[in-house]
Design a protein around this motif. Sequence first.
Motif, PDB file in Angstrom:
ATOM      1  N   PRO A 145      23.130 -29.478  43.068  1.00  0.00           N
ATOM      2  CA  PRO A 145      23.793 -30.750  43.345  1.00  0.00           C
ATOM      3  C   PRO A 145      24.475 -30.661  44.703  1.00  0.00           C
ATOM      4  O   PRO A 145      25.053 -29.624  45.046  1.00  0.00           O
ATOM      5  CB  PRO A 145      24.821 -30.875  42.231  1.00  0.00           C
ATOM      6  CG  PRO A 145      24.506 -29.819  41.244  1.00  0.00           C
ATOM      7  CD  PRO A 145      23.723 -28.767  41.947  1.00  0.00           C
ATOM      8  N   PHE A 147      27.219 -31.779  45.929  1.00  0.00           N
ATOM      9  CA  PHE A 147      28.634 -31.434  46.032  1.00  0.00           C
ATOM     10  C   PHE A 147      28.859 -29.952  45.775  1.00  0.00           C
ATOM     11  O   PHE A 147      29.723 -29.333  46.391  1.00  0.00           O
ATOM     12  CB  PHE A 147      29.467 -32.278  45.060  1.00  0.00           C
ATOM     13  CG  PHE A 147      29.059 -32.139  43.624  1.00  0.00           C
ATOM     14  CD1 PHE A 147      29.629 -31.175  42.827  1.00  0.00           C
ATOM     15  CD2 PHE A 147      28.113 -32.991  43.073  1.00  0.00           C
ATOM     16  CE1 PHE A 147      29.254 -31.049  41.507  1.00  0.00           C
ATOM     17  CE2 PHE A 147      27.740 -32.867  41.753  1.00  0.00           C
ATOM     18  CZ  PHE A 147      28.308 -31.894  40.967  1.00  0.00           C
ATOM     19  N   LEU A 151      30.661 -27.330  48.271  1.00  0.00           N
ATOM     20  CA  LEU A 151      31.806 -26.502  47.887  1.00  0.00           C
ATOM     21  C   LEU A 151      31.523 -25.033  48.164  1.00  0.00           C
ATOM     22  O   LEU A 151      32.390 -24.305  48.658  1.00  0.00           O
ATOM     23  CB  LEU A 151      32.118 -26.704  46.394  1.00  0.00           C
ATOM     24  CG  LEU A 151      32.657 -28.078  46.013  1.00  0.00           C
ATOM     25  CD1 LEU A 151      32.775 -28.207  44.505  1.00  0.00           C
ATOM     26  CD2 LEU A 151      34.013 -28.312  46.646  1.00  0.00           C
ATOM     27  N   ILE A 263      28.765 -38.751  48.646  1.00  0.00           N
ATOM     28  CA  ILE A 263      29.213 -37.546  47.955  1.00  0.00           C
ATOM     29  C   ILE A 263      29.602 -36.468  48.965  1.00  0.00           C
ATOM     30  O   ILE A 263      30.669 -35.861  48.857  1.00  0.00           O
ATOM     31  CB  ILE A 263      28.098 -37.022  47.032  1.00  0.00           C
ATOM     32  CG1 ILE A 263      27.650 -38.112  46.058  1.00  0.00           C
ATOM     33  CG2 ILE A 263      28.549 -35.780  46.288  1.00  0.00           C
ATOM     34  CD1 ILE A 263      28.626 -38.411  44.981  1.00  0.00           C
ATOM     35  N   ALA A 266      32.818 -37.049  50.579  1.00  0.00           N
ATOM     36  CA  ALA A 266      33.929 -36.808  49.663  1.00  0.00           C
ATOM     37  C   ALA A 266      34.267 -35.324  49.608  1.00  0.00           C
ATOM     38  O   ALA A 266      35.441 -34.959  49.588  1.00  0.00           O
ATOM     39  CB  ALA A 266      33.587 -37.328  48.266  1.00  0.00           C
ATOM     40  N   LEU A 278      34.435 -44.987  48.812  1.00  0.00           N
ATOM     41  CA  LEU A 278      35.087 -44.425  47.623  1.00  0.00           C
ATOM     42  C   LEU A 278      36.547 -44.888  47.526  1.00  0.00           C
ATOM     43  O   LEU A 278      37.009 -45.243  46.439  1.00  0.00           O
ATOM     44  CB  LEU A 278      35.027 -42.901  47.652  1.00  0.00           C
ATOM     45  CG  LEU A 278      33.709 -42.308  47.181  1.00  0.00           C
ATOM     46  CD1 LEU A 278      33.757 -40.790  47.260  1.00  0.00           C
ATOM     47  CD2 LEU A 278      33.399 -42.723  45.749  1.00  0.00           C
TER      48      LEU A 278
ATOM     49  N   ILE B 223      21.975 -34.495  37.618  1.00  0.00           N
ATOM     50  CA  ILE B 223      22.607 -34.397  38.934  1.00  0.00           C
ATOM     51  C   ILE B 223      23.454 -35.640  39.197  1.00  0.00           C
ATOM     52  O   ILE B 223      24.598 -35.558  39.656  1.00  0.00           O
ATOM     53  CB  ILE B 223      21.545 -34.236  40.042  1.00  0.00           C
ATOM     54  CG1 ILE B 223      20.912 -32.853  39.941  1.00  0.00           C
ATOM     55  CG2 ILE B 223      22.162 -34.441  41.415  1.00  0.00           C
ATOM     56  CD1 ILE B 223      20.120 -32.445  41.147  1.00  0.00           C
ATOM     57  N   SER B 226      26.692 -35.635  37.193  1.00  0.00           N
ATOM     58  CA  SER B 226      27.678 -34.676  37.683  1.00  0.00           C
ATOM     59  C   SER B 226      28.239 -35.125  39.026  1.00  0.00           C
ATOM     60  O   SER B 226      29.434 -34.947  39.283  1.00  0.00           O
ATOM     61  CB  SER B 226      27.070 -33.276  37.772  1.00  0.00           C
ATOM     62  OG  SER B 226      25.975 -33.275  38.632  1.00  0.00           O
ATOM     63  N   ALA B 227      27.393 -35.732  39.865  1.00  0.00           N
ATOM     64  CA  ALA B 227      27.889 -36.206  41.160  1.00  0.00           C
ATOM     65  C   ALA B 227      28.917 -37.309  40.961  1.00  0.00           C
ATOM     66  O   ALA B 227      29.969 -37.326  41.597  1.00  0.00           O
ATOM     67  CB  ALA B 227      26.733 -36.703  42.024  1.00  0.00           C
ATOM     68  N   LEU B 228      28.633 -38.254  40.052  1.00  0.00           N
ATOM     69  CA  LEU B 228      29.578 -39.336  39.798  1.00  0.00           C
ATOM     70  C   LEU B 228      30.869 -38.800  39.193  1.00  0.00           C
ATOM     71  O   LEU B 228      31.971 -39.216  39.564  1.00  0.00           O
ATOM     72  CB  LEU B 228      28.960 -40.385  38.870  1.00  0.00           C
ATOM     73  CG  LEU B 228      27.856 -41.238  39.492  1.00  0.00           C
ATOM     74  CD1 LEU B 228      27.222 -42.135  38.454  1.00  0.00           C
ATOM     75  CD2 LEU B 228      28.413 -42.076  40.629  1.00  0.00           C
ATOM     76  N   PHE B 230      32.007 -35.872  39.672  1.00  0.00           N
ATOM     77  CA  PHE B 230      32.679 -35.118  40.725  1.00  0.00           C
ATOM     78  C   PHE B 230      33.567 -36.027  41.561  1.00  0.00           C
ATOM     79  O   PHE B 230      34.699 -35.670  41.884  1.00  0.00           O
ATOM     80  CB  PHE B 230      31.650 -34.417  41.614  1.00  0.00           C
ATOM     81  CG  PHE B 230      32.252 -33.782  42.826  1.00  0.00           C
ATOM     82  CD1 PHE B 230      32.986 -32.620  42.707  1.00  0.00           C
ATOM     83  CD2 PHE B 230      32.119 -34.360  44.074  1.00  0.00           C
ATOM     84  CE1 PHE B 230      33.571 -32.038  43.810  1.00  0.00           C
ATOM     85  CE2 PHE B 230      32.704 -33.782  45.182  1.00  0.00           C
ATOM     86  CZ  PHE B 230      33.433 -32.616  45.053  1.00  0.00           C
ATOM     87  N   VAL B 231      33.074 -37.217  41.931  1.00  0.00           N
ATOM     88  CA  VAL B 231      33.924 -38.109  42.720  1.00  0.00           C
ATOM     89  C   VAL B 231      34.879 -38.912  41.842  1.00  0.00           C
ATOM     90  O   VAL B 231      35.630 -39.736  42.327  1.00  0.00           O
ATOM     91  CB  VAL B 231      33.113 -39.069  43.626  1.00  0.00           C
ATOM     92  CG1 VAL B 231      32.460 -38.304  44.746  1.00  0.00           C
ATOM     93  CG2 VAL B 231      32.088 -39.841  42.837  1.00  0.00           C
ATOM     94  N   PHE B 233      34.067 -40.918  39.083  1.00  0.00           N
ATOM     95  CA  PHE B 233      33.595 -42.179  38.498  1.00  0.00           C
ATOM     96  C   PHE B 233      32.506 -41.981  37.463  1.00  0.00           C
ATOM     97  O   PHE B 233      31.722 -42.870  37.202  1.00  0.00           O
ATOM     98  CB  PHE B 233      33.103 -43.115  39.591  1.00  0.00           C
ATOM     99  CG  PHE B 233      34.210 -43.592  40.449  1.00  0.00           C
ATOM    100  CD1 PHE B 233      35.053 -44.589  40.014  1.00  0.00           C
ATOM    101  CD2 PHE B 233      34.453 -43.003  41.669  1.00  0.00           C
ATOM    102  CE1 PHE B 233      36.110 -45.002  40.786  1.00  0.00           C
ATOM    103  CE2 PHE B 233      35.499 -43.407  42.455  1.00  0.00           C
ATOM    104  CZ  PHE B 233      36.329 -44.415  42.007  1.00  0.00           C
ATOM    105  N   GLY B 243      30.321 -31.863  35.528  1.00  0.00           N
ATOM    106  CA  GLY B 243      30.736 -32.529  36.762  1.00  0.00           C
ATOM    107  C   GLY B 243      32.249 -32.704  36.828  1.00  0.00           C
ATOM    108  O   GLY B 243      32.872 -32.469  37.852  1.00  0.00           O
ATOM    109  N   VAL B 246      33.793 -29.453  37.912  1.00  0.00           N
ATOM    110  CA  VAL B 246      33.689 -29.157  39.349  1.00  0.00           C
ATOM    111  C   VAL B 246      34.638 -30.061  40.130  1.00  0.00           C
ATOM    112  O   VAL B 246      35.127 -29.695  41.190  1.00  0.00           O
ATOM    113  CB  VAL B 246      32.232 -29.319  39.838  1.00  0.00           C
ATOM    114  CG1 VAL B 246      32.119 -28.920  41.293  1.00  0.00           C
ATOM    115  CG2 VAL B 246      31.294 -28.477  39.010  1.00  0.00           C
TER     116      VAL B 246
END
Lengths: 321, 293
Positions: A145, A147, A151, A263, A266, A278, B223, B226-228, B230-231, B233, B243, B246
């Motif tokens: 992924p 993000f 990281l 992403i 962010a 965002l 993916i 987990s991305a959503l 992560f931010v 949402f 997610g 993380v």
Amino acid sequence: MYIYVIRRILLFIPMLIAVSFIVFMLAFIAPGDPLTGERIDPAVDAEVLDQRREALGINDPFYVQYFDWLGSVAKGELGNSINYNSRTVEGLILSRIDNTLYLSVFSLLFTIIVALPIGIYSARKPYSLLDYGATTFAFLGLAIPNFFAGLLLIYVFAFQLGWFPSQGSVSTVGLSGFDYFFDKIRHLILPGTTLGLASTAIYMRYIRSEMLDVMTSDFIRAVKAKGMGNRSVLYKHTLRNALIPVITLLGFEFGMLLSGAVITEAVFNYPGLGTLFLDSIINRDYPVIMGINLILSVTILVGNLLADICYAVVDPRIRYD
Amino acid sequence: MEHAPYKMQKGHSLLTLATKRFLKNKLALIGIIILVFFTFIAIFAPFLTTHDPTKHDLLNVMARPNAENWLGTDSSGRDNFARFVYGSRVTLLIGFLSMFCVIIVGVILGSLAGYYGGLVDGIIMRAADIVLTLPFLLFVLTIIAIIQNITIPLFVLVIAATNWPNTTRILRGTFLSLREMDFILSARSAGCSDWRIITKHFLPNAVGPIIVNATILMASMIILESALSFVGFGIPQPTPTWGNMVNEARSMRVLTGAPEAWVPPGLAILLTVLAINFIGDGLRDAFDPKSNK
């Protein structure tokens, strides 16, 4: 070919209308309106608010509002932000879009610089050690992924090694000339790599398989039979033909990069369109959300249009059909 | 004179051939092993940890790994290992449900477009073109912002509403290539209803592309979720998903000081997606009639 281009442009117009309509629909069903915030204030009379609503056209029927909105969009007016002290949406977007463009261009360059040579090498020497390495990298690059990759890069290269900054787009205010430029680049390296990782993996594989396909085709055998040297067969004939579909993919890619940047930005607190988006989502700043949606949708549409036209220009086999 | 008993040589069905080819693929088998491993973690979560993944403990915030909290605790004092174990449930479930919904919508629309053609086809495919040009992630975020309170079923619906075009295109393509075949003509002349032709004659022949598409979808859905998350949402806290775990690393302190909190869930996402991609590749090769391995 001209007929193809004209037909393609004619197809573009209804798509544009449909996309603008969808963006407007989302804005229309979103809760609240520009005056929602003032309703909480007891000093503001409800009747006055109603009058102002009437004046703003919020009570107009759906289609009237849509055409009003289209009219102002055509003039480049996207309304006022609720959150950022009523700054205009177009102004906000303009103040951030340059950073996102740098990021996208950087990651596109990264993709090309890494994927092209490795893809060519993999095709020339399939099942070699480097080819297997590239395959492994491609599998990982596609599965990781965005993000998480970002990281990890921050952890290793910014925190442990301290080579690159982990946040923002510029370290101190007041840099100028070359210092400013190099500082910008230093800030771009980690997010740009992160953003370009997945597409690098895809292009590497894509160039490899396209090259292998072309290599086994009849016209390459004909060129070889003519007695042309290996290098010119490879670069003049094989690569050129293998790159045709890649060019179009790049056109589609650019728009996707712009939205994929949300992403990545962010992760790195990078002040571009993605972080603006965002922030606006968090603050339910609908005018900004819709503005960015509209701008990026149109960018993607134009990107697709240009990609299709480029395809027709570089590949004479494509005809209007 | 006795006749030797006639032995009927049974031909291999396409599915047995595909299974045979699939089982020869080492990477795909590795993928299956990884996926089974995580599925077991998800099923037996209550036996693997005694901690409650959603229970706050504000006196024990951001603890380093110790005998009690194997992976430490997060910023609300929740046990990271328990969240990791229970997170596998939510992450895999959402991946599977989203994939399933997208396939349902895609199969229905793709069948209609491919079978009826003409106007139905035109409308569905133009709609697919439009949805495909939208900046996907931004629209999902926008819809989530409008809905405001997102739950797992709503999340899955949003995903299904924005992801159907690719599946629809694949289904339609398969239908178009089958449409002119003789066995379809014979089914028509035998008086089969549209419904029967679609379900009994078209869809069984489209199983290969559907399964391959489903595996790719499941990987990208995991993916996406987990991305959503992560931010911030995706599925809201305190529900544990990988997610969401993380997401803790967005604070510099966790990112640099407590890699044990965010590396395991990130690696788990990576491994799961990798496993599913291996399986998907194996299935594509297995269903490819041109492959003669």
